[in-house]
Scaffold this motif. Sequence first.
Motif, mmCIF file in Angstrom:
data_model
loop_
_atom_site.group_PDB
_atom_site.id
_atom_site.type_symbol
_atom_site.label_atom_id
_atom_site.label_comp_id
_atom_site.label_asym_id
_atom_site.label_seq_id
_atom_site.Cartn_x
_atom_site.Cartn_y
_atom_site.Cartn_z
ATOM 1 N N PHE A 1 20.689 8.489 14.812
ATOM 2 C CA PHE A 1 21.064 8.359 16.217
ATOM 3 C C PHE A 1 22.534 8.713 16.431
ATOM 4 O O PHE A 1 22.897 9.355 17.430
ATOM 5 C CB PHE A 1 20.777 6.929 16.685
ATOM 6 C CG PHE A 1 21.043 6.714 18.149
ATOM 7 C CD1 PHE A 1 20.139 7.130 19.125
ATOM 8 C CD2 PHE A 1 22.227 6.107 18.582
ATOM 9 C CE1 PHE A 1 20.399 6.947 20.477
ATOM 10 C CE2 PHE A 1 22.488 5.919 19.920
ATOM 11 C CZ PHE A 1 21.564 6.340 20.880
ATOM 12 N N VAL A 2 23.391 8.308 15.497
ATOM 13 C CA VAL A 2 24.824 8.602 15.606
ATOM 14 C C VAL A 2 25.066 10.101 15.574
ATOM 15 O O VAL A 2 25.912 10.632 16.321
ATOM 16 C CB VAL A 2 25.600 7.884 14.485
ATOM 17 C CG1 VAL A 2 27.024 8.422 14.374
ATOM 18 C CG2 VAL A 2 25.640 6.389 14.742
ATOM 19 N N GLN A 3 24.351 10.790 14.697
ATOM 20 C CA GLN A 3 24.559 12.234 14.586
ATOM 21 C C GLN A 3 24.287 12.947 15.917
ATOM 22 O O GLN A 3 25.055 13.810 16.350
ATOM 23 C CB GLN A 3 23.656 12.796 13.494
ATOM 24 C CG GLN A 3 24.094 12.395 12.085
ATOM 25 C CD GLN A 3 23.148 12.906 11.026
ATOM 26 O OE1 GLN A 3 22.065 13.424 11.343
ATOM 27 N NE2 GLN A 3 23.538 12.746 9.763
ATOM 28 N N GLN A 4 23.182 12.550 16.593
ATOM 29 C CA GLN A 4 22.871 13.207 17.861
ATOM 30 C C GLN A 4 23.766 12.703 18.985
ATOM 31 O O GLN A 4 24.146 13.470 19.884
ATOM 32 C CB GLN A 4 21.395 12.961 18.206
ATOM 33 C CG GLN A 4 20.447 13.565 17.169
ATOM 34 C CD GLN A 4 19.025 13.668 17.685
ATOM 35 O OE1 GLN A 4 18.809 13.767 18.906
ATOM 36 N NE2 GLN A 4 18.067 13.661 16.767
ATOM 37 N N ALA B 1 19.049 7.666 25.998
ATOM 38 C CA ALA B 1 17.975 6.682 26.096
ATOM 39 C C ALA B 1 16.674 7.251 25.543
ATOM 40 O O ALA B 1 15.890 6.553 24.877
ATOM 41 C CB ALA B 1 17.809 6.248 27.549
ATOM 42 N N LYS B 2 16.394 8.541 25.837
ATOM 43 C CA LYS B 2 15.185 9.168 25.288
ATOM 44 C C LYS B 2 15.233 9.218 23.760
ATOM 45 O O LYS B 2 14.246 8.956 23.078
ATOM 46 C CB LYS B 2 15.036 10.577 25.873
ATOM 47 C CG LYS B 2 14.717 10.605 27.359
ATOM 48 C CD LYS B 2 14.622 12.040 27.858
ATOM 49 C CE LYS B 2 14.325 12.075 29.376
ATOM 50 N NZ LYS B 2 14.247 13.470 29.890
ATOM 51 N N ILE B 3 16.378 9.581 23.232
ATOM 52 C CA ILE B 3 16.524 9.641 21.758
ATOM 53 C C ILE B 3 16.361 8.244 21.159
ATOM 54 O O ILE B 3 15.728 8.067 20.108
ATOM 55 C CB ILE B 3 17.883 10.248 21.387
ATOM 56 C CG1 ILE B 3 17.973 11.689 21.898
ATOM 57 C CG2 ILE B 3 18.109 10.185 19.891
ATOM 58 C CD1 ILE B 3 19.323 12.321 21.708
ATOM 59 N N LYS C 1 19.887 1.419 8.704
ATOM 60 C CA LYS C 1 21.009 2.307 8.425
ATOM 61 C C LYS C 1 20.610 3.765 8.632
ATOM 62 O O LYS C 1 21.366 4.566 9.212
ATOM 63 C CB LYS C 1 21.487 2.082 6.990
ATOM 64 C CG LYS C 1 22.624 2.985 6.559
ATOM 65 C CD LYS C 1 22.991 2.730 5.118
ATOM 66 C CE LYS C 1 24.076 3.699 4.655
ATOM 67 N NZ LYS C 1 24.395 3.485 3.217
ATOM 68 N N PHE C 2 19.401 4.086 8.160
ATOM 69 C CA PHE C 2 18.943 5.475 8.287
ATOM 70 C C PHE C 2 18.752 5.845 9.761
ATOM 71 O O PHE C 2 19.160 6.925 10.216
ATOM 72 C CB PHE C 2 17.626 5.638 7.521
ATOM 73 C CG PHE C 2 17.083 7.034 7.554
ATOM 74 C CD1 PHE C 2 17.557 8.001 6.691
ATOM 75 C CD2 PHE C 2 16.096 7.389 8.467
ATOM 76 C CE1 PHE C 2 17.051 9.297 6.727
ATOM 77 C CE2 PHE C 2 15.598 8.685 8.506
ATOM 78 C CZ PHE C 2 16.079 9.638 7.632
ATOM 79 N N THR C 3 18.126 4.954 10.537
ATOM 80 C CA THR C 3 17.881 5.228 11.954
ATOM 81 C C THR C 3 19.181 5.331 12.725
ATOM 82 O O THR C 3 19.379 6.233 13.562
ATOM 83 C CB THR C 3 16.991 4.130 12.543
ATOM 84 O OG1 THR C 3 15.779 4.037 11.788
ATOM 85 C CG2 THR C 3 16.642 4.429 13.990
ATOM 86 N N GLU C 4 20.099 4.389 12.454
ATOM 87 C CA GLU C 4 21.381 4.421 13.152
ATOM 88 C C GLU C 4 22.157 5.681 12.799
ATOM 89 O O GLU C 4 22.836 6.276 13.647
ATOM 90 C CB GLU C 4 22.195 3.187 12.803
ATOM 91 C CG GLU C 4 21.654 1.899 13.418
ATOM 92 C CD GLU C 4 22.517 0.707 13.066
ATOM 93 O OE1 GLU C 4 23.347 0.840 12.143
ATOM 94 O OE2 GLU C 4 22.363 -0.354 13.708
ATOM 95 N N LYS C 5 22.049 6.096 11.561
ATOM 96 C CA LYS C 5 22.758 7.303 11.143
ATOM 97 C C LYS C 5 22.228 8.525 11.897
ATOM 98 O O LYS C 5 23.003 9.380 12.370
ATOM 99 C CB LYS C 5 22.602 7.489 9.632
ATOM 100 C CG LYS C 5 23.366 8.658 9.058
ATOM 101 C CD LYS C 5 23.189 8.726 7.558
ATOM 102 C CE LYS C 5 23.959 9.895 6.972
ATOM 103 N NZ LYS C 5 23.764 9.987 5.488
ATOM 104 N N GLY D 1 30.933 2.601 20.410
ATOM 105 C CA GLY D 1 31.819 2.942 19.305
ATOM 106 C C GLY D 1 32.296 4.374 19.369
ATOM 107 O O GLY D 1 33.469 4.674 19.116
ATOM 108 N N ILE D 2 31.371 5.284 19.737
ATOM 109 C CA ILE D 2 31.760 6.700 19.824
ATOM 110 C C ILE D 2 32.764 6.909 20.952
ATOM 111 O O ILE D 2 33.801 7.567 20.786
ATOM 112 C CB ILE D 2 30.506 7.565 20.031
ATOM 113 C CG1 ILE D 2 29.597 7.468 18.792
ATOM 114 C CG2 ILE D 2 30.896 9.016 20.300
ATOM 115 C CD1 ILE D 2 28.267 8.177 18.961
#
Length: 1011
Positions: A773-776, A795-797, A767-771, A814-815
């Motif tokens: 990644f979603v922010q960036q 892909a780099k992120i 959840k923390f990692t996805e959060k 999703g975005i």
Amino acid sequence: MELPLASARPSPRVAGAARPPLLFSPLKPFPLLRFPPRRPAAARLRLRLRARAAAGEAAPPGEEVFGGPRELAGVQPLVEALPPAARTAAELAVAAAAIAAGYGIGLRAGGGSRAVAVAGAAVLGAASLAGAAAVNSVVPEVAAVGLHNYVAGHDDPTNMESGEVEAIAKKYGVSTQDAAFKAELCDLYARYVYSVLPPGDEDLKGSEVQAIIKFKRALGLDDVDAANMHMEIGRRIYRERLETSDRDADMEQRRAFQKLIYVSNLVFGDQSAFLLPWKRLFGVTDSQIDIAMRENAKSLYSSQLKSIGRGLDIGTLIDVRRAQLAYKLSDEIATEMFREHAKKLVEENISSALDILKSRIPDSLTQAVEEVNIVIKFNSLLTTLSKHPQADRFARGLGPISLGGEYDHDRRADDLKILYKAYATEVLSDGIVDDEKLAPLNELRNIFGLGKREAEGILSDVKSNIYRRTLAKAFNTELASVPSKAAFLQILCEKLQFDPELASKMHEEIYRQKLQQFVADGELSKEEVEALMAFQMRLCIPQETVDAAHAEICGQLFEKVVKEAIASVDGYDADRREAVKKAAQSLNLKKEAVMAIFSKAVRKLFLSYIQRAKEAGNRIETAKELKKLISFNTVVVSELLADIKGELSPTAETEASSVTSESEGEDDEYEWESLETLRKTRPDKELKEKLRKSVQKEITLKDDIPLRDRTELYETYLMFCITGETTNVSFGTAISTKKDDSEFLMLKQLGDILGLTRKEAQDVHIKFTEKAFVQQAEVILADGKLTEAKADQLAKIQKQFGLPTENAQKIIKGITTTKLSSAIEASVARGQIGIQQVRGLKEANFQLDSLISESLRESIYRKTVEEIFSSGTGDFDEEEVYVKVPADLIISAEKAKSIVQDIAKVRLENSLVQAIALLRQKKRDNVLSSLNDLLACDTAVPASQPLSWPTPGELDDLYAIYLKSIPKPEKLSRLQYLLGISNEKANKIRDAASEGTLPIAAAEEKEELTF
């Protein structure tokens, strides 16, 4: 209740009547009635006379009631001396002598004239007769004086006979109905009645009525005259009340008047209703008379009840019943008074028994029980007599007694319970309970008014005490020697009718008391353990109960030692360690109990750390408090737990547990090993060497904190591990302090303390990692377009965070979907997207339910249906409308059908109106389109009846135009029905069309020629 004495009212009888029914007028008290005033001296005399009567002395002389003897005056002594015969002879002799003397005197005075002599004889004879008449006129008065002196001089006037009064009248040659003689009779009667009635502050004795009746009969006085005297006495009492100004004296006169009413009504019985006009003369009401009768009857009956004791003699009960009837007291009141009297007798014994119990004298319990036995015997006798065959002859109110419901029962309930318990203790002291003993206990419960549960509770306490005493006597004797302890205890419970469950609870209580006594010094010796085992065996206590008792009692001591060791300021030193080991071994606690106690104490401290972490001002402070928790668990709790368990060494245990934990769930986490934060919680060999110290994992907060709160704390510390602490530098700036991977190992320990499973901790990392990644990704895809450059950047992120490609693609999709959804909804709102565009999106694997809201999808469907109904083709494909289009738009079939029906019903009539309008505008092609739309709507929702229109000719023209377009027969037939055209008219139109003579065609040709 007091009686208001109104002023006496005048009699309505005519004053001039020859002989009124009452001898004396109510307005004129008889002049001979001279009642003695009620002064203190008279009151003392009355008391003295009554005291003499109560002592059995001779009745008071009549002079004290009727006054002293009267003296004769004038010729009255002469009349008194002569009997009637002698008086008559003397009167004749005197008359003869007077006649003779008058004749002689007249003869001499008249010179021998015979006429003069006769006149002289007549004069003297008349004079002698007048003298005789004067003498006879005082005879009734003399007779009245004689009657008064006779009655006043009588020792007991009530012993007089009616013949004595008649003899006195005969003696003087008068009648008892003579006015003077009768007046004296009334005066004597009134004086006697007045003397018999007690003053207002005294109660009636019960003998007044019979004494008055007897004296009235002795005087020979009729009821009318006697009743008049009672009324005169009432006037006397009324005048005395008016003359007094003292409130107490006024109340006394009121009570005296009540007693007069009561006695008078009993004297005259049923005739009192018309002989005693209380209401007419004194203004009293029926209710006031009833109160006077009731209160005086109650007073007399109360005195009569004093003769009833606890023996309940049948003869006395019959006499009391007779007295009740004589006193005119109702059965309801008599019943209530008898019960109150019986309750007073019972309360006397109860008070005596309570006084004896509280006195603490020798044999106080035995004496108190004797008093209670008297109460029970008295109650049983009341119950038996109430069922006697001749109970109707007995006093009313016989029956069992109950003190329940009394106004002071609640106040005395505690005393009654004490007495009931004392009686039960004495009755059941031999340890045997049977029906013979329970019967009086139940009866006593009813007498005391105790509830069934209250009594059962008291009996249970008594039986419990007896059972405990019996058990104590037999513990080291009979109970120790019998082969079957359970059988012995069962027999003991059966004899006492004691609940075996309560006995088991008592056994447990005894065991607990012994255990508390033994562990008072902080440990259990071998002898004490053996003694406890003896208690367990002889009392048949289950092992589970024994374990629970040890866990609670010994556990408290162990918990105290543990808390002292944990909270020690000097740390967990050797002395504390030795104390914990000793407590764990010497208190004979099971391993499970020790662990439960230790876990409870530790978790309480853990929660205090958690509470401080939640109350911290910011994330950094929260992480610091959690770090203290981790350190406390490592330094104190882990070592203390190892000492308590006394098993593996800390290092060996840690290695074994780490091997086991690493092997668990390896396959499940393989795909997530790329996550950087999760990978750092798995220490390498170098880090393991640094953190060699053991860490316990058995005591967690899994059951104390909700999962959501635990994951939030874990995520907070995870953020701290990533960002590190911040250090303030100059110019108001702050820099982050770098952290090594040991923080992530402490994060793993925090997860163990919080009781998070591998899967739950893993979910936090994901959840923390996805959060992150979603922010960036949201910044990069702000415009909703995914270009090749943006894909490389994402892909780099993704690689930096270690996020799997599948999850990254899902986030990216999703975005972009969210951005696309907003654009699509705007296009739908502007009408730029229809069913064809929706089908294109579906073919491109877009999720329509996430892209387009349900309301917008329904709007697209509605628009599609309206386009079909306005296409002008007249075609309606049910499969397309009801199946394919709803499936593409993800709309239910029921909802789709409802929308179609609503639109078709409205457009059916609108299409007809539109066709007529176009007909009038002579737009033939447009008319055909409107008629086709009409038929399409009818196909969707068939009309149940033809459409109505005020101008039938226009409907004929519509039919002719449609006929000229050479439609399909079924459509033409349906249009004929909808337009309401008969077959005959339809045939005519078809014939005209064949001949080319249609009116609408001729009009069109004419119009063409015009131009």
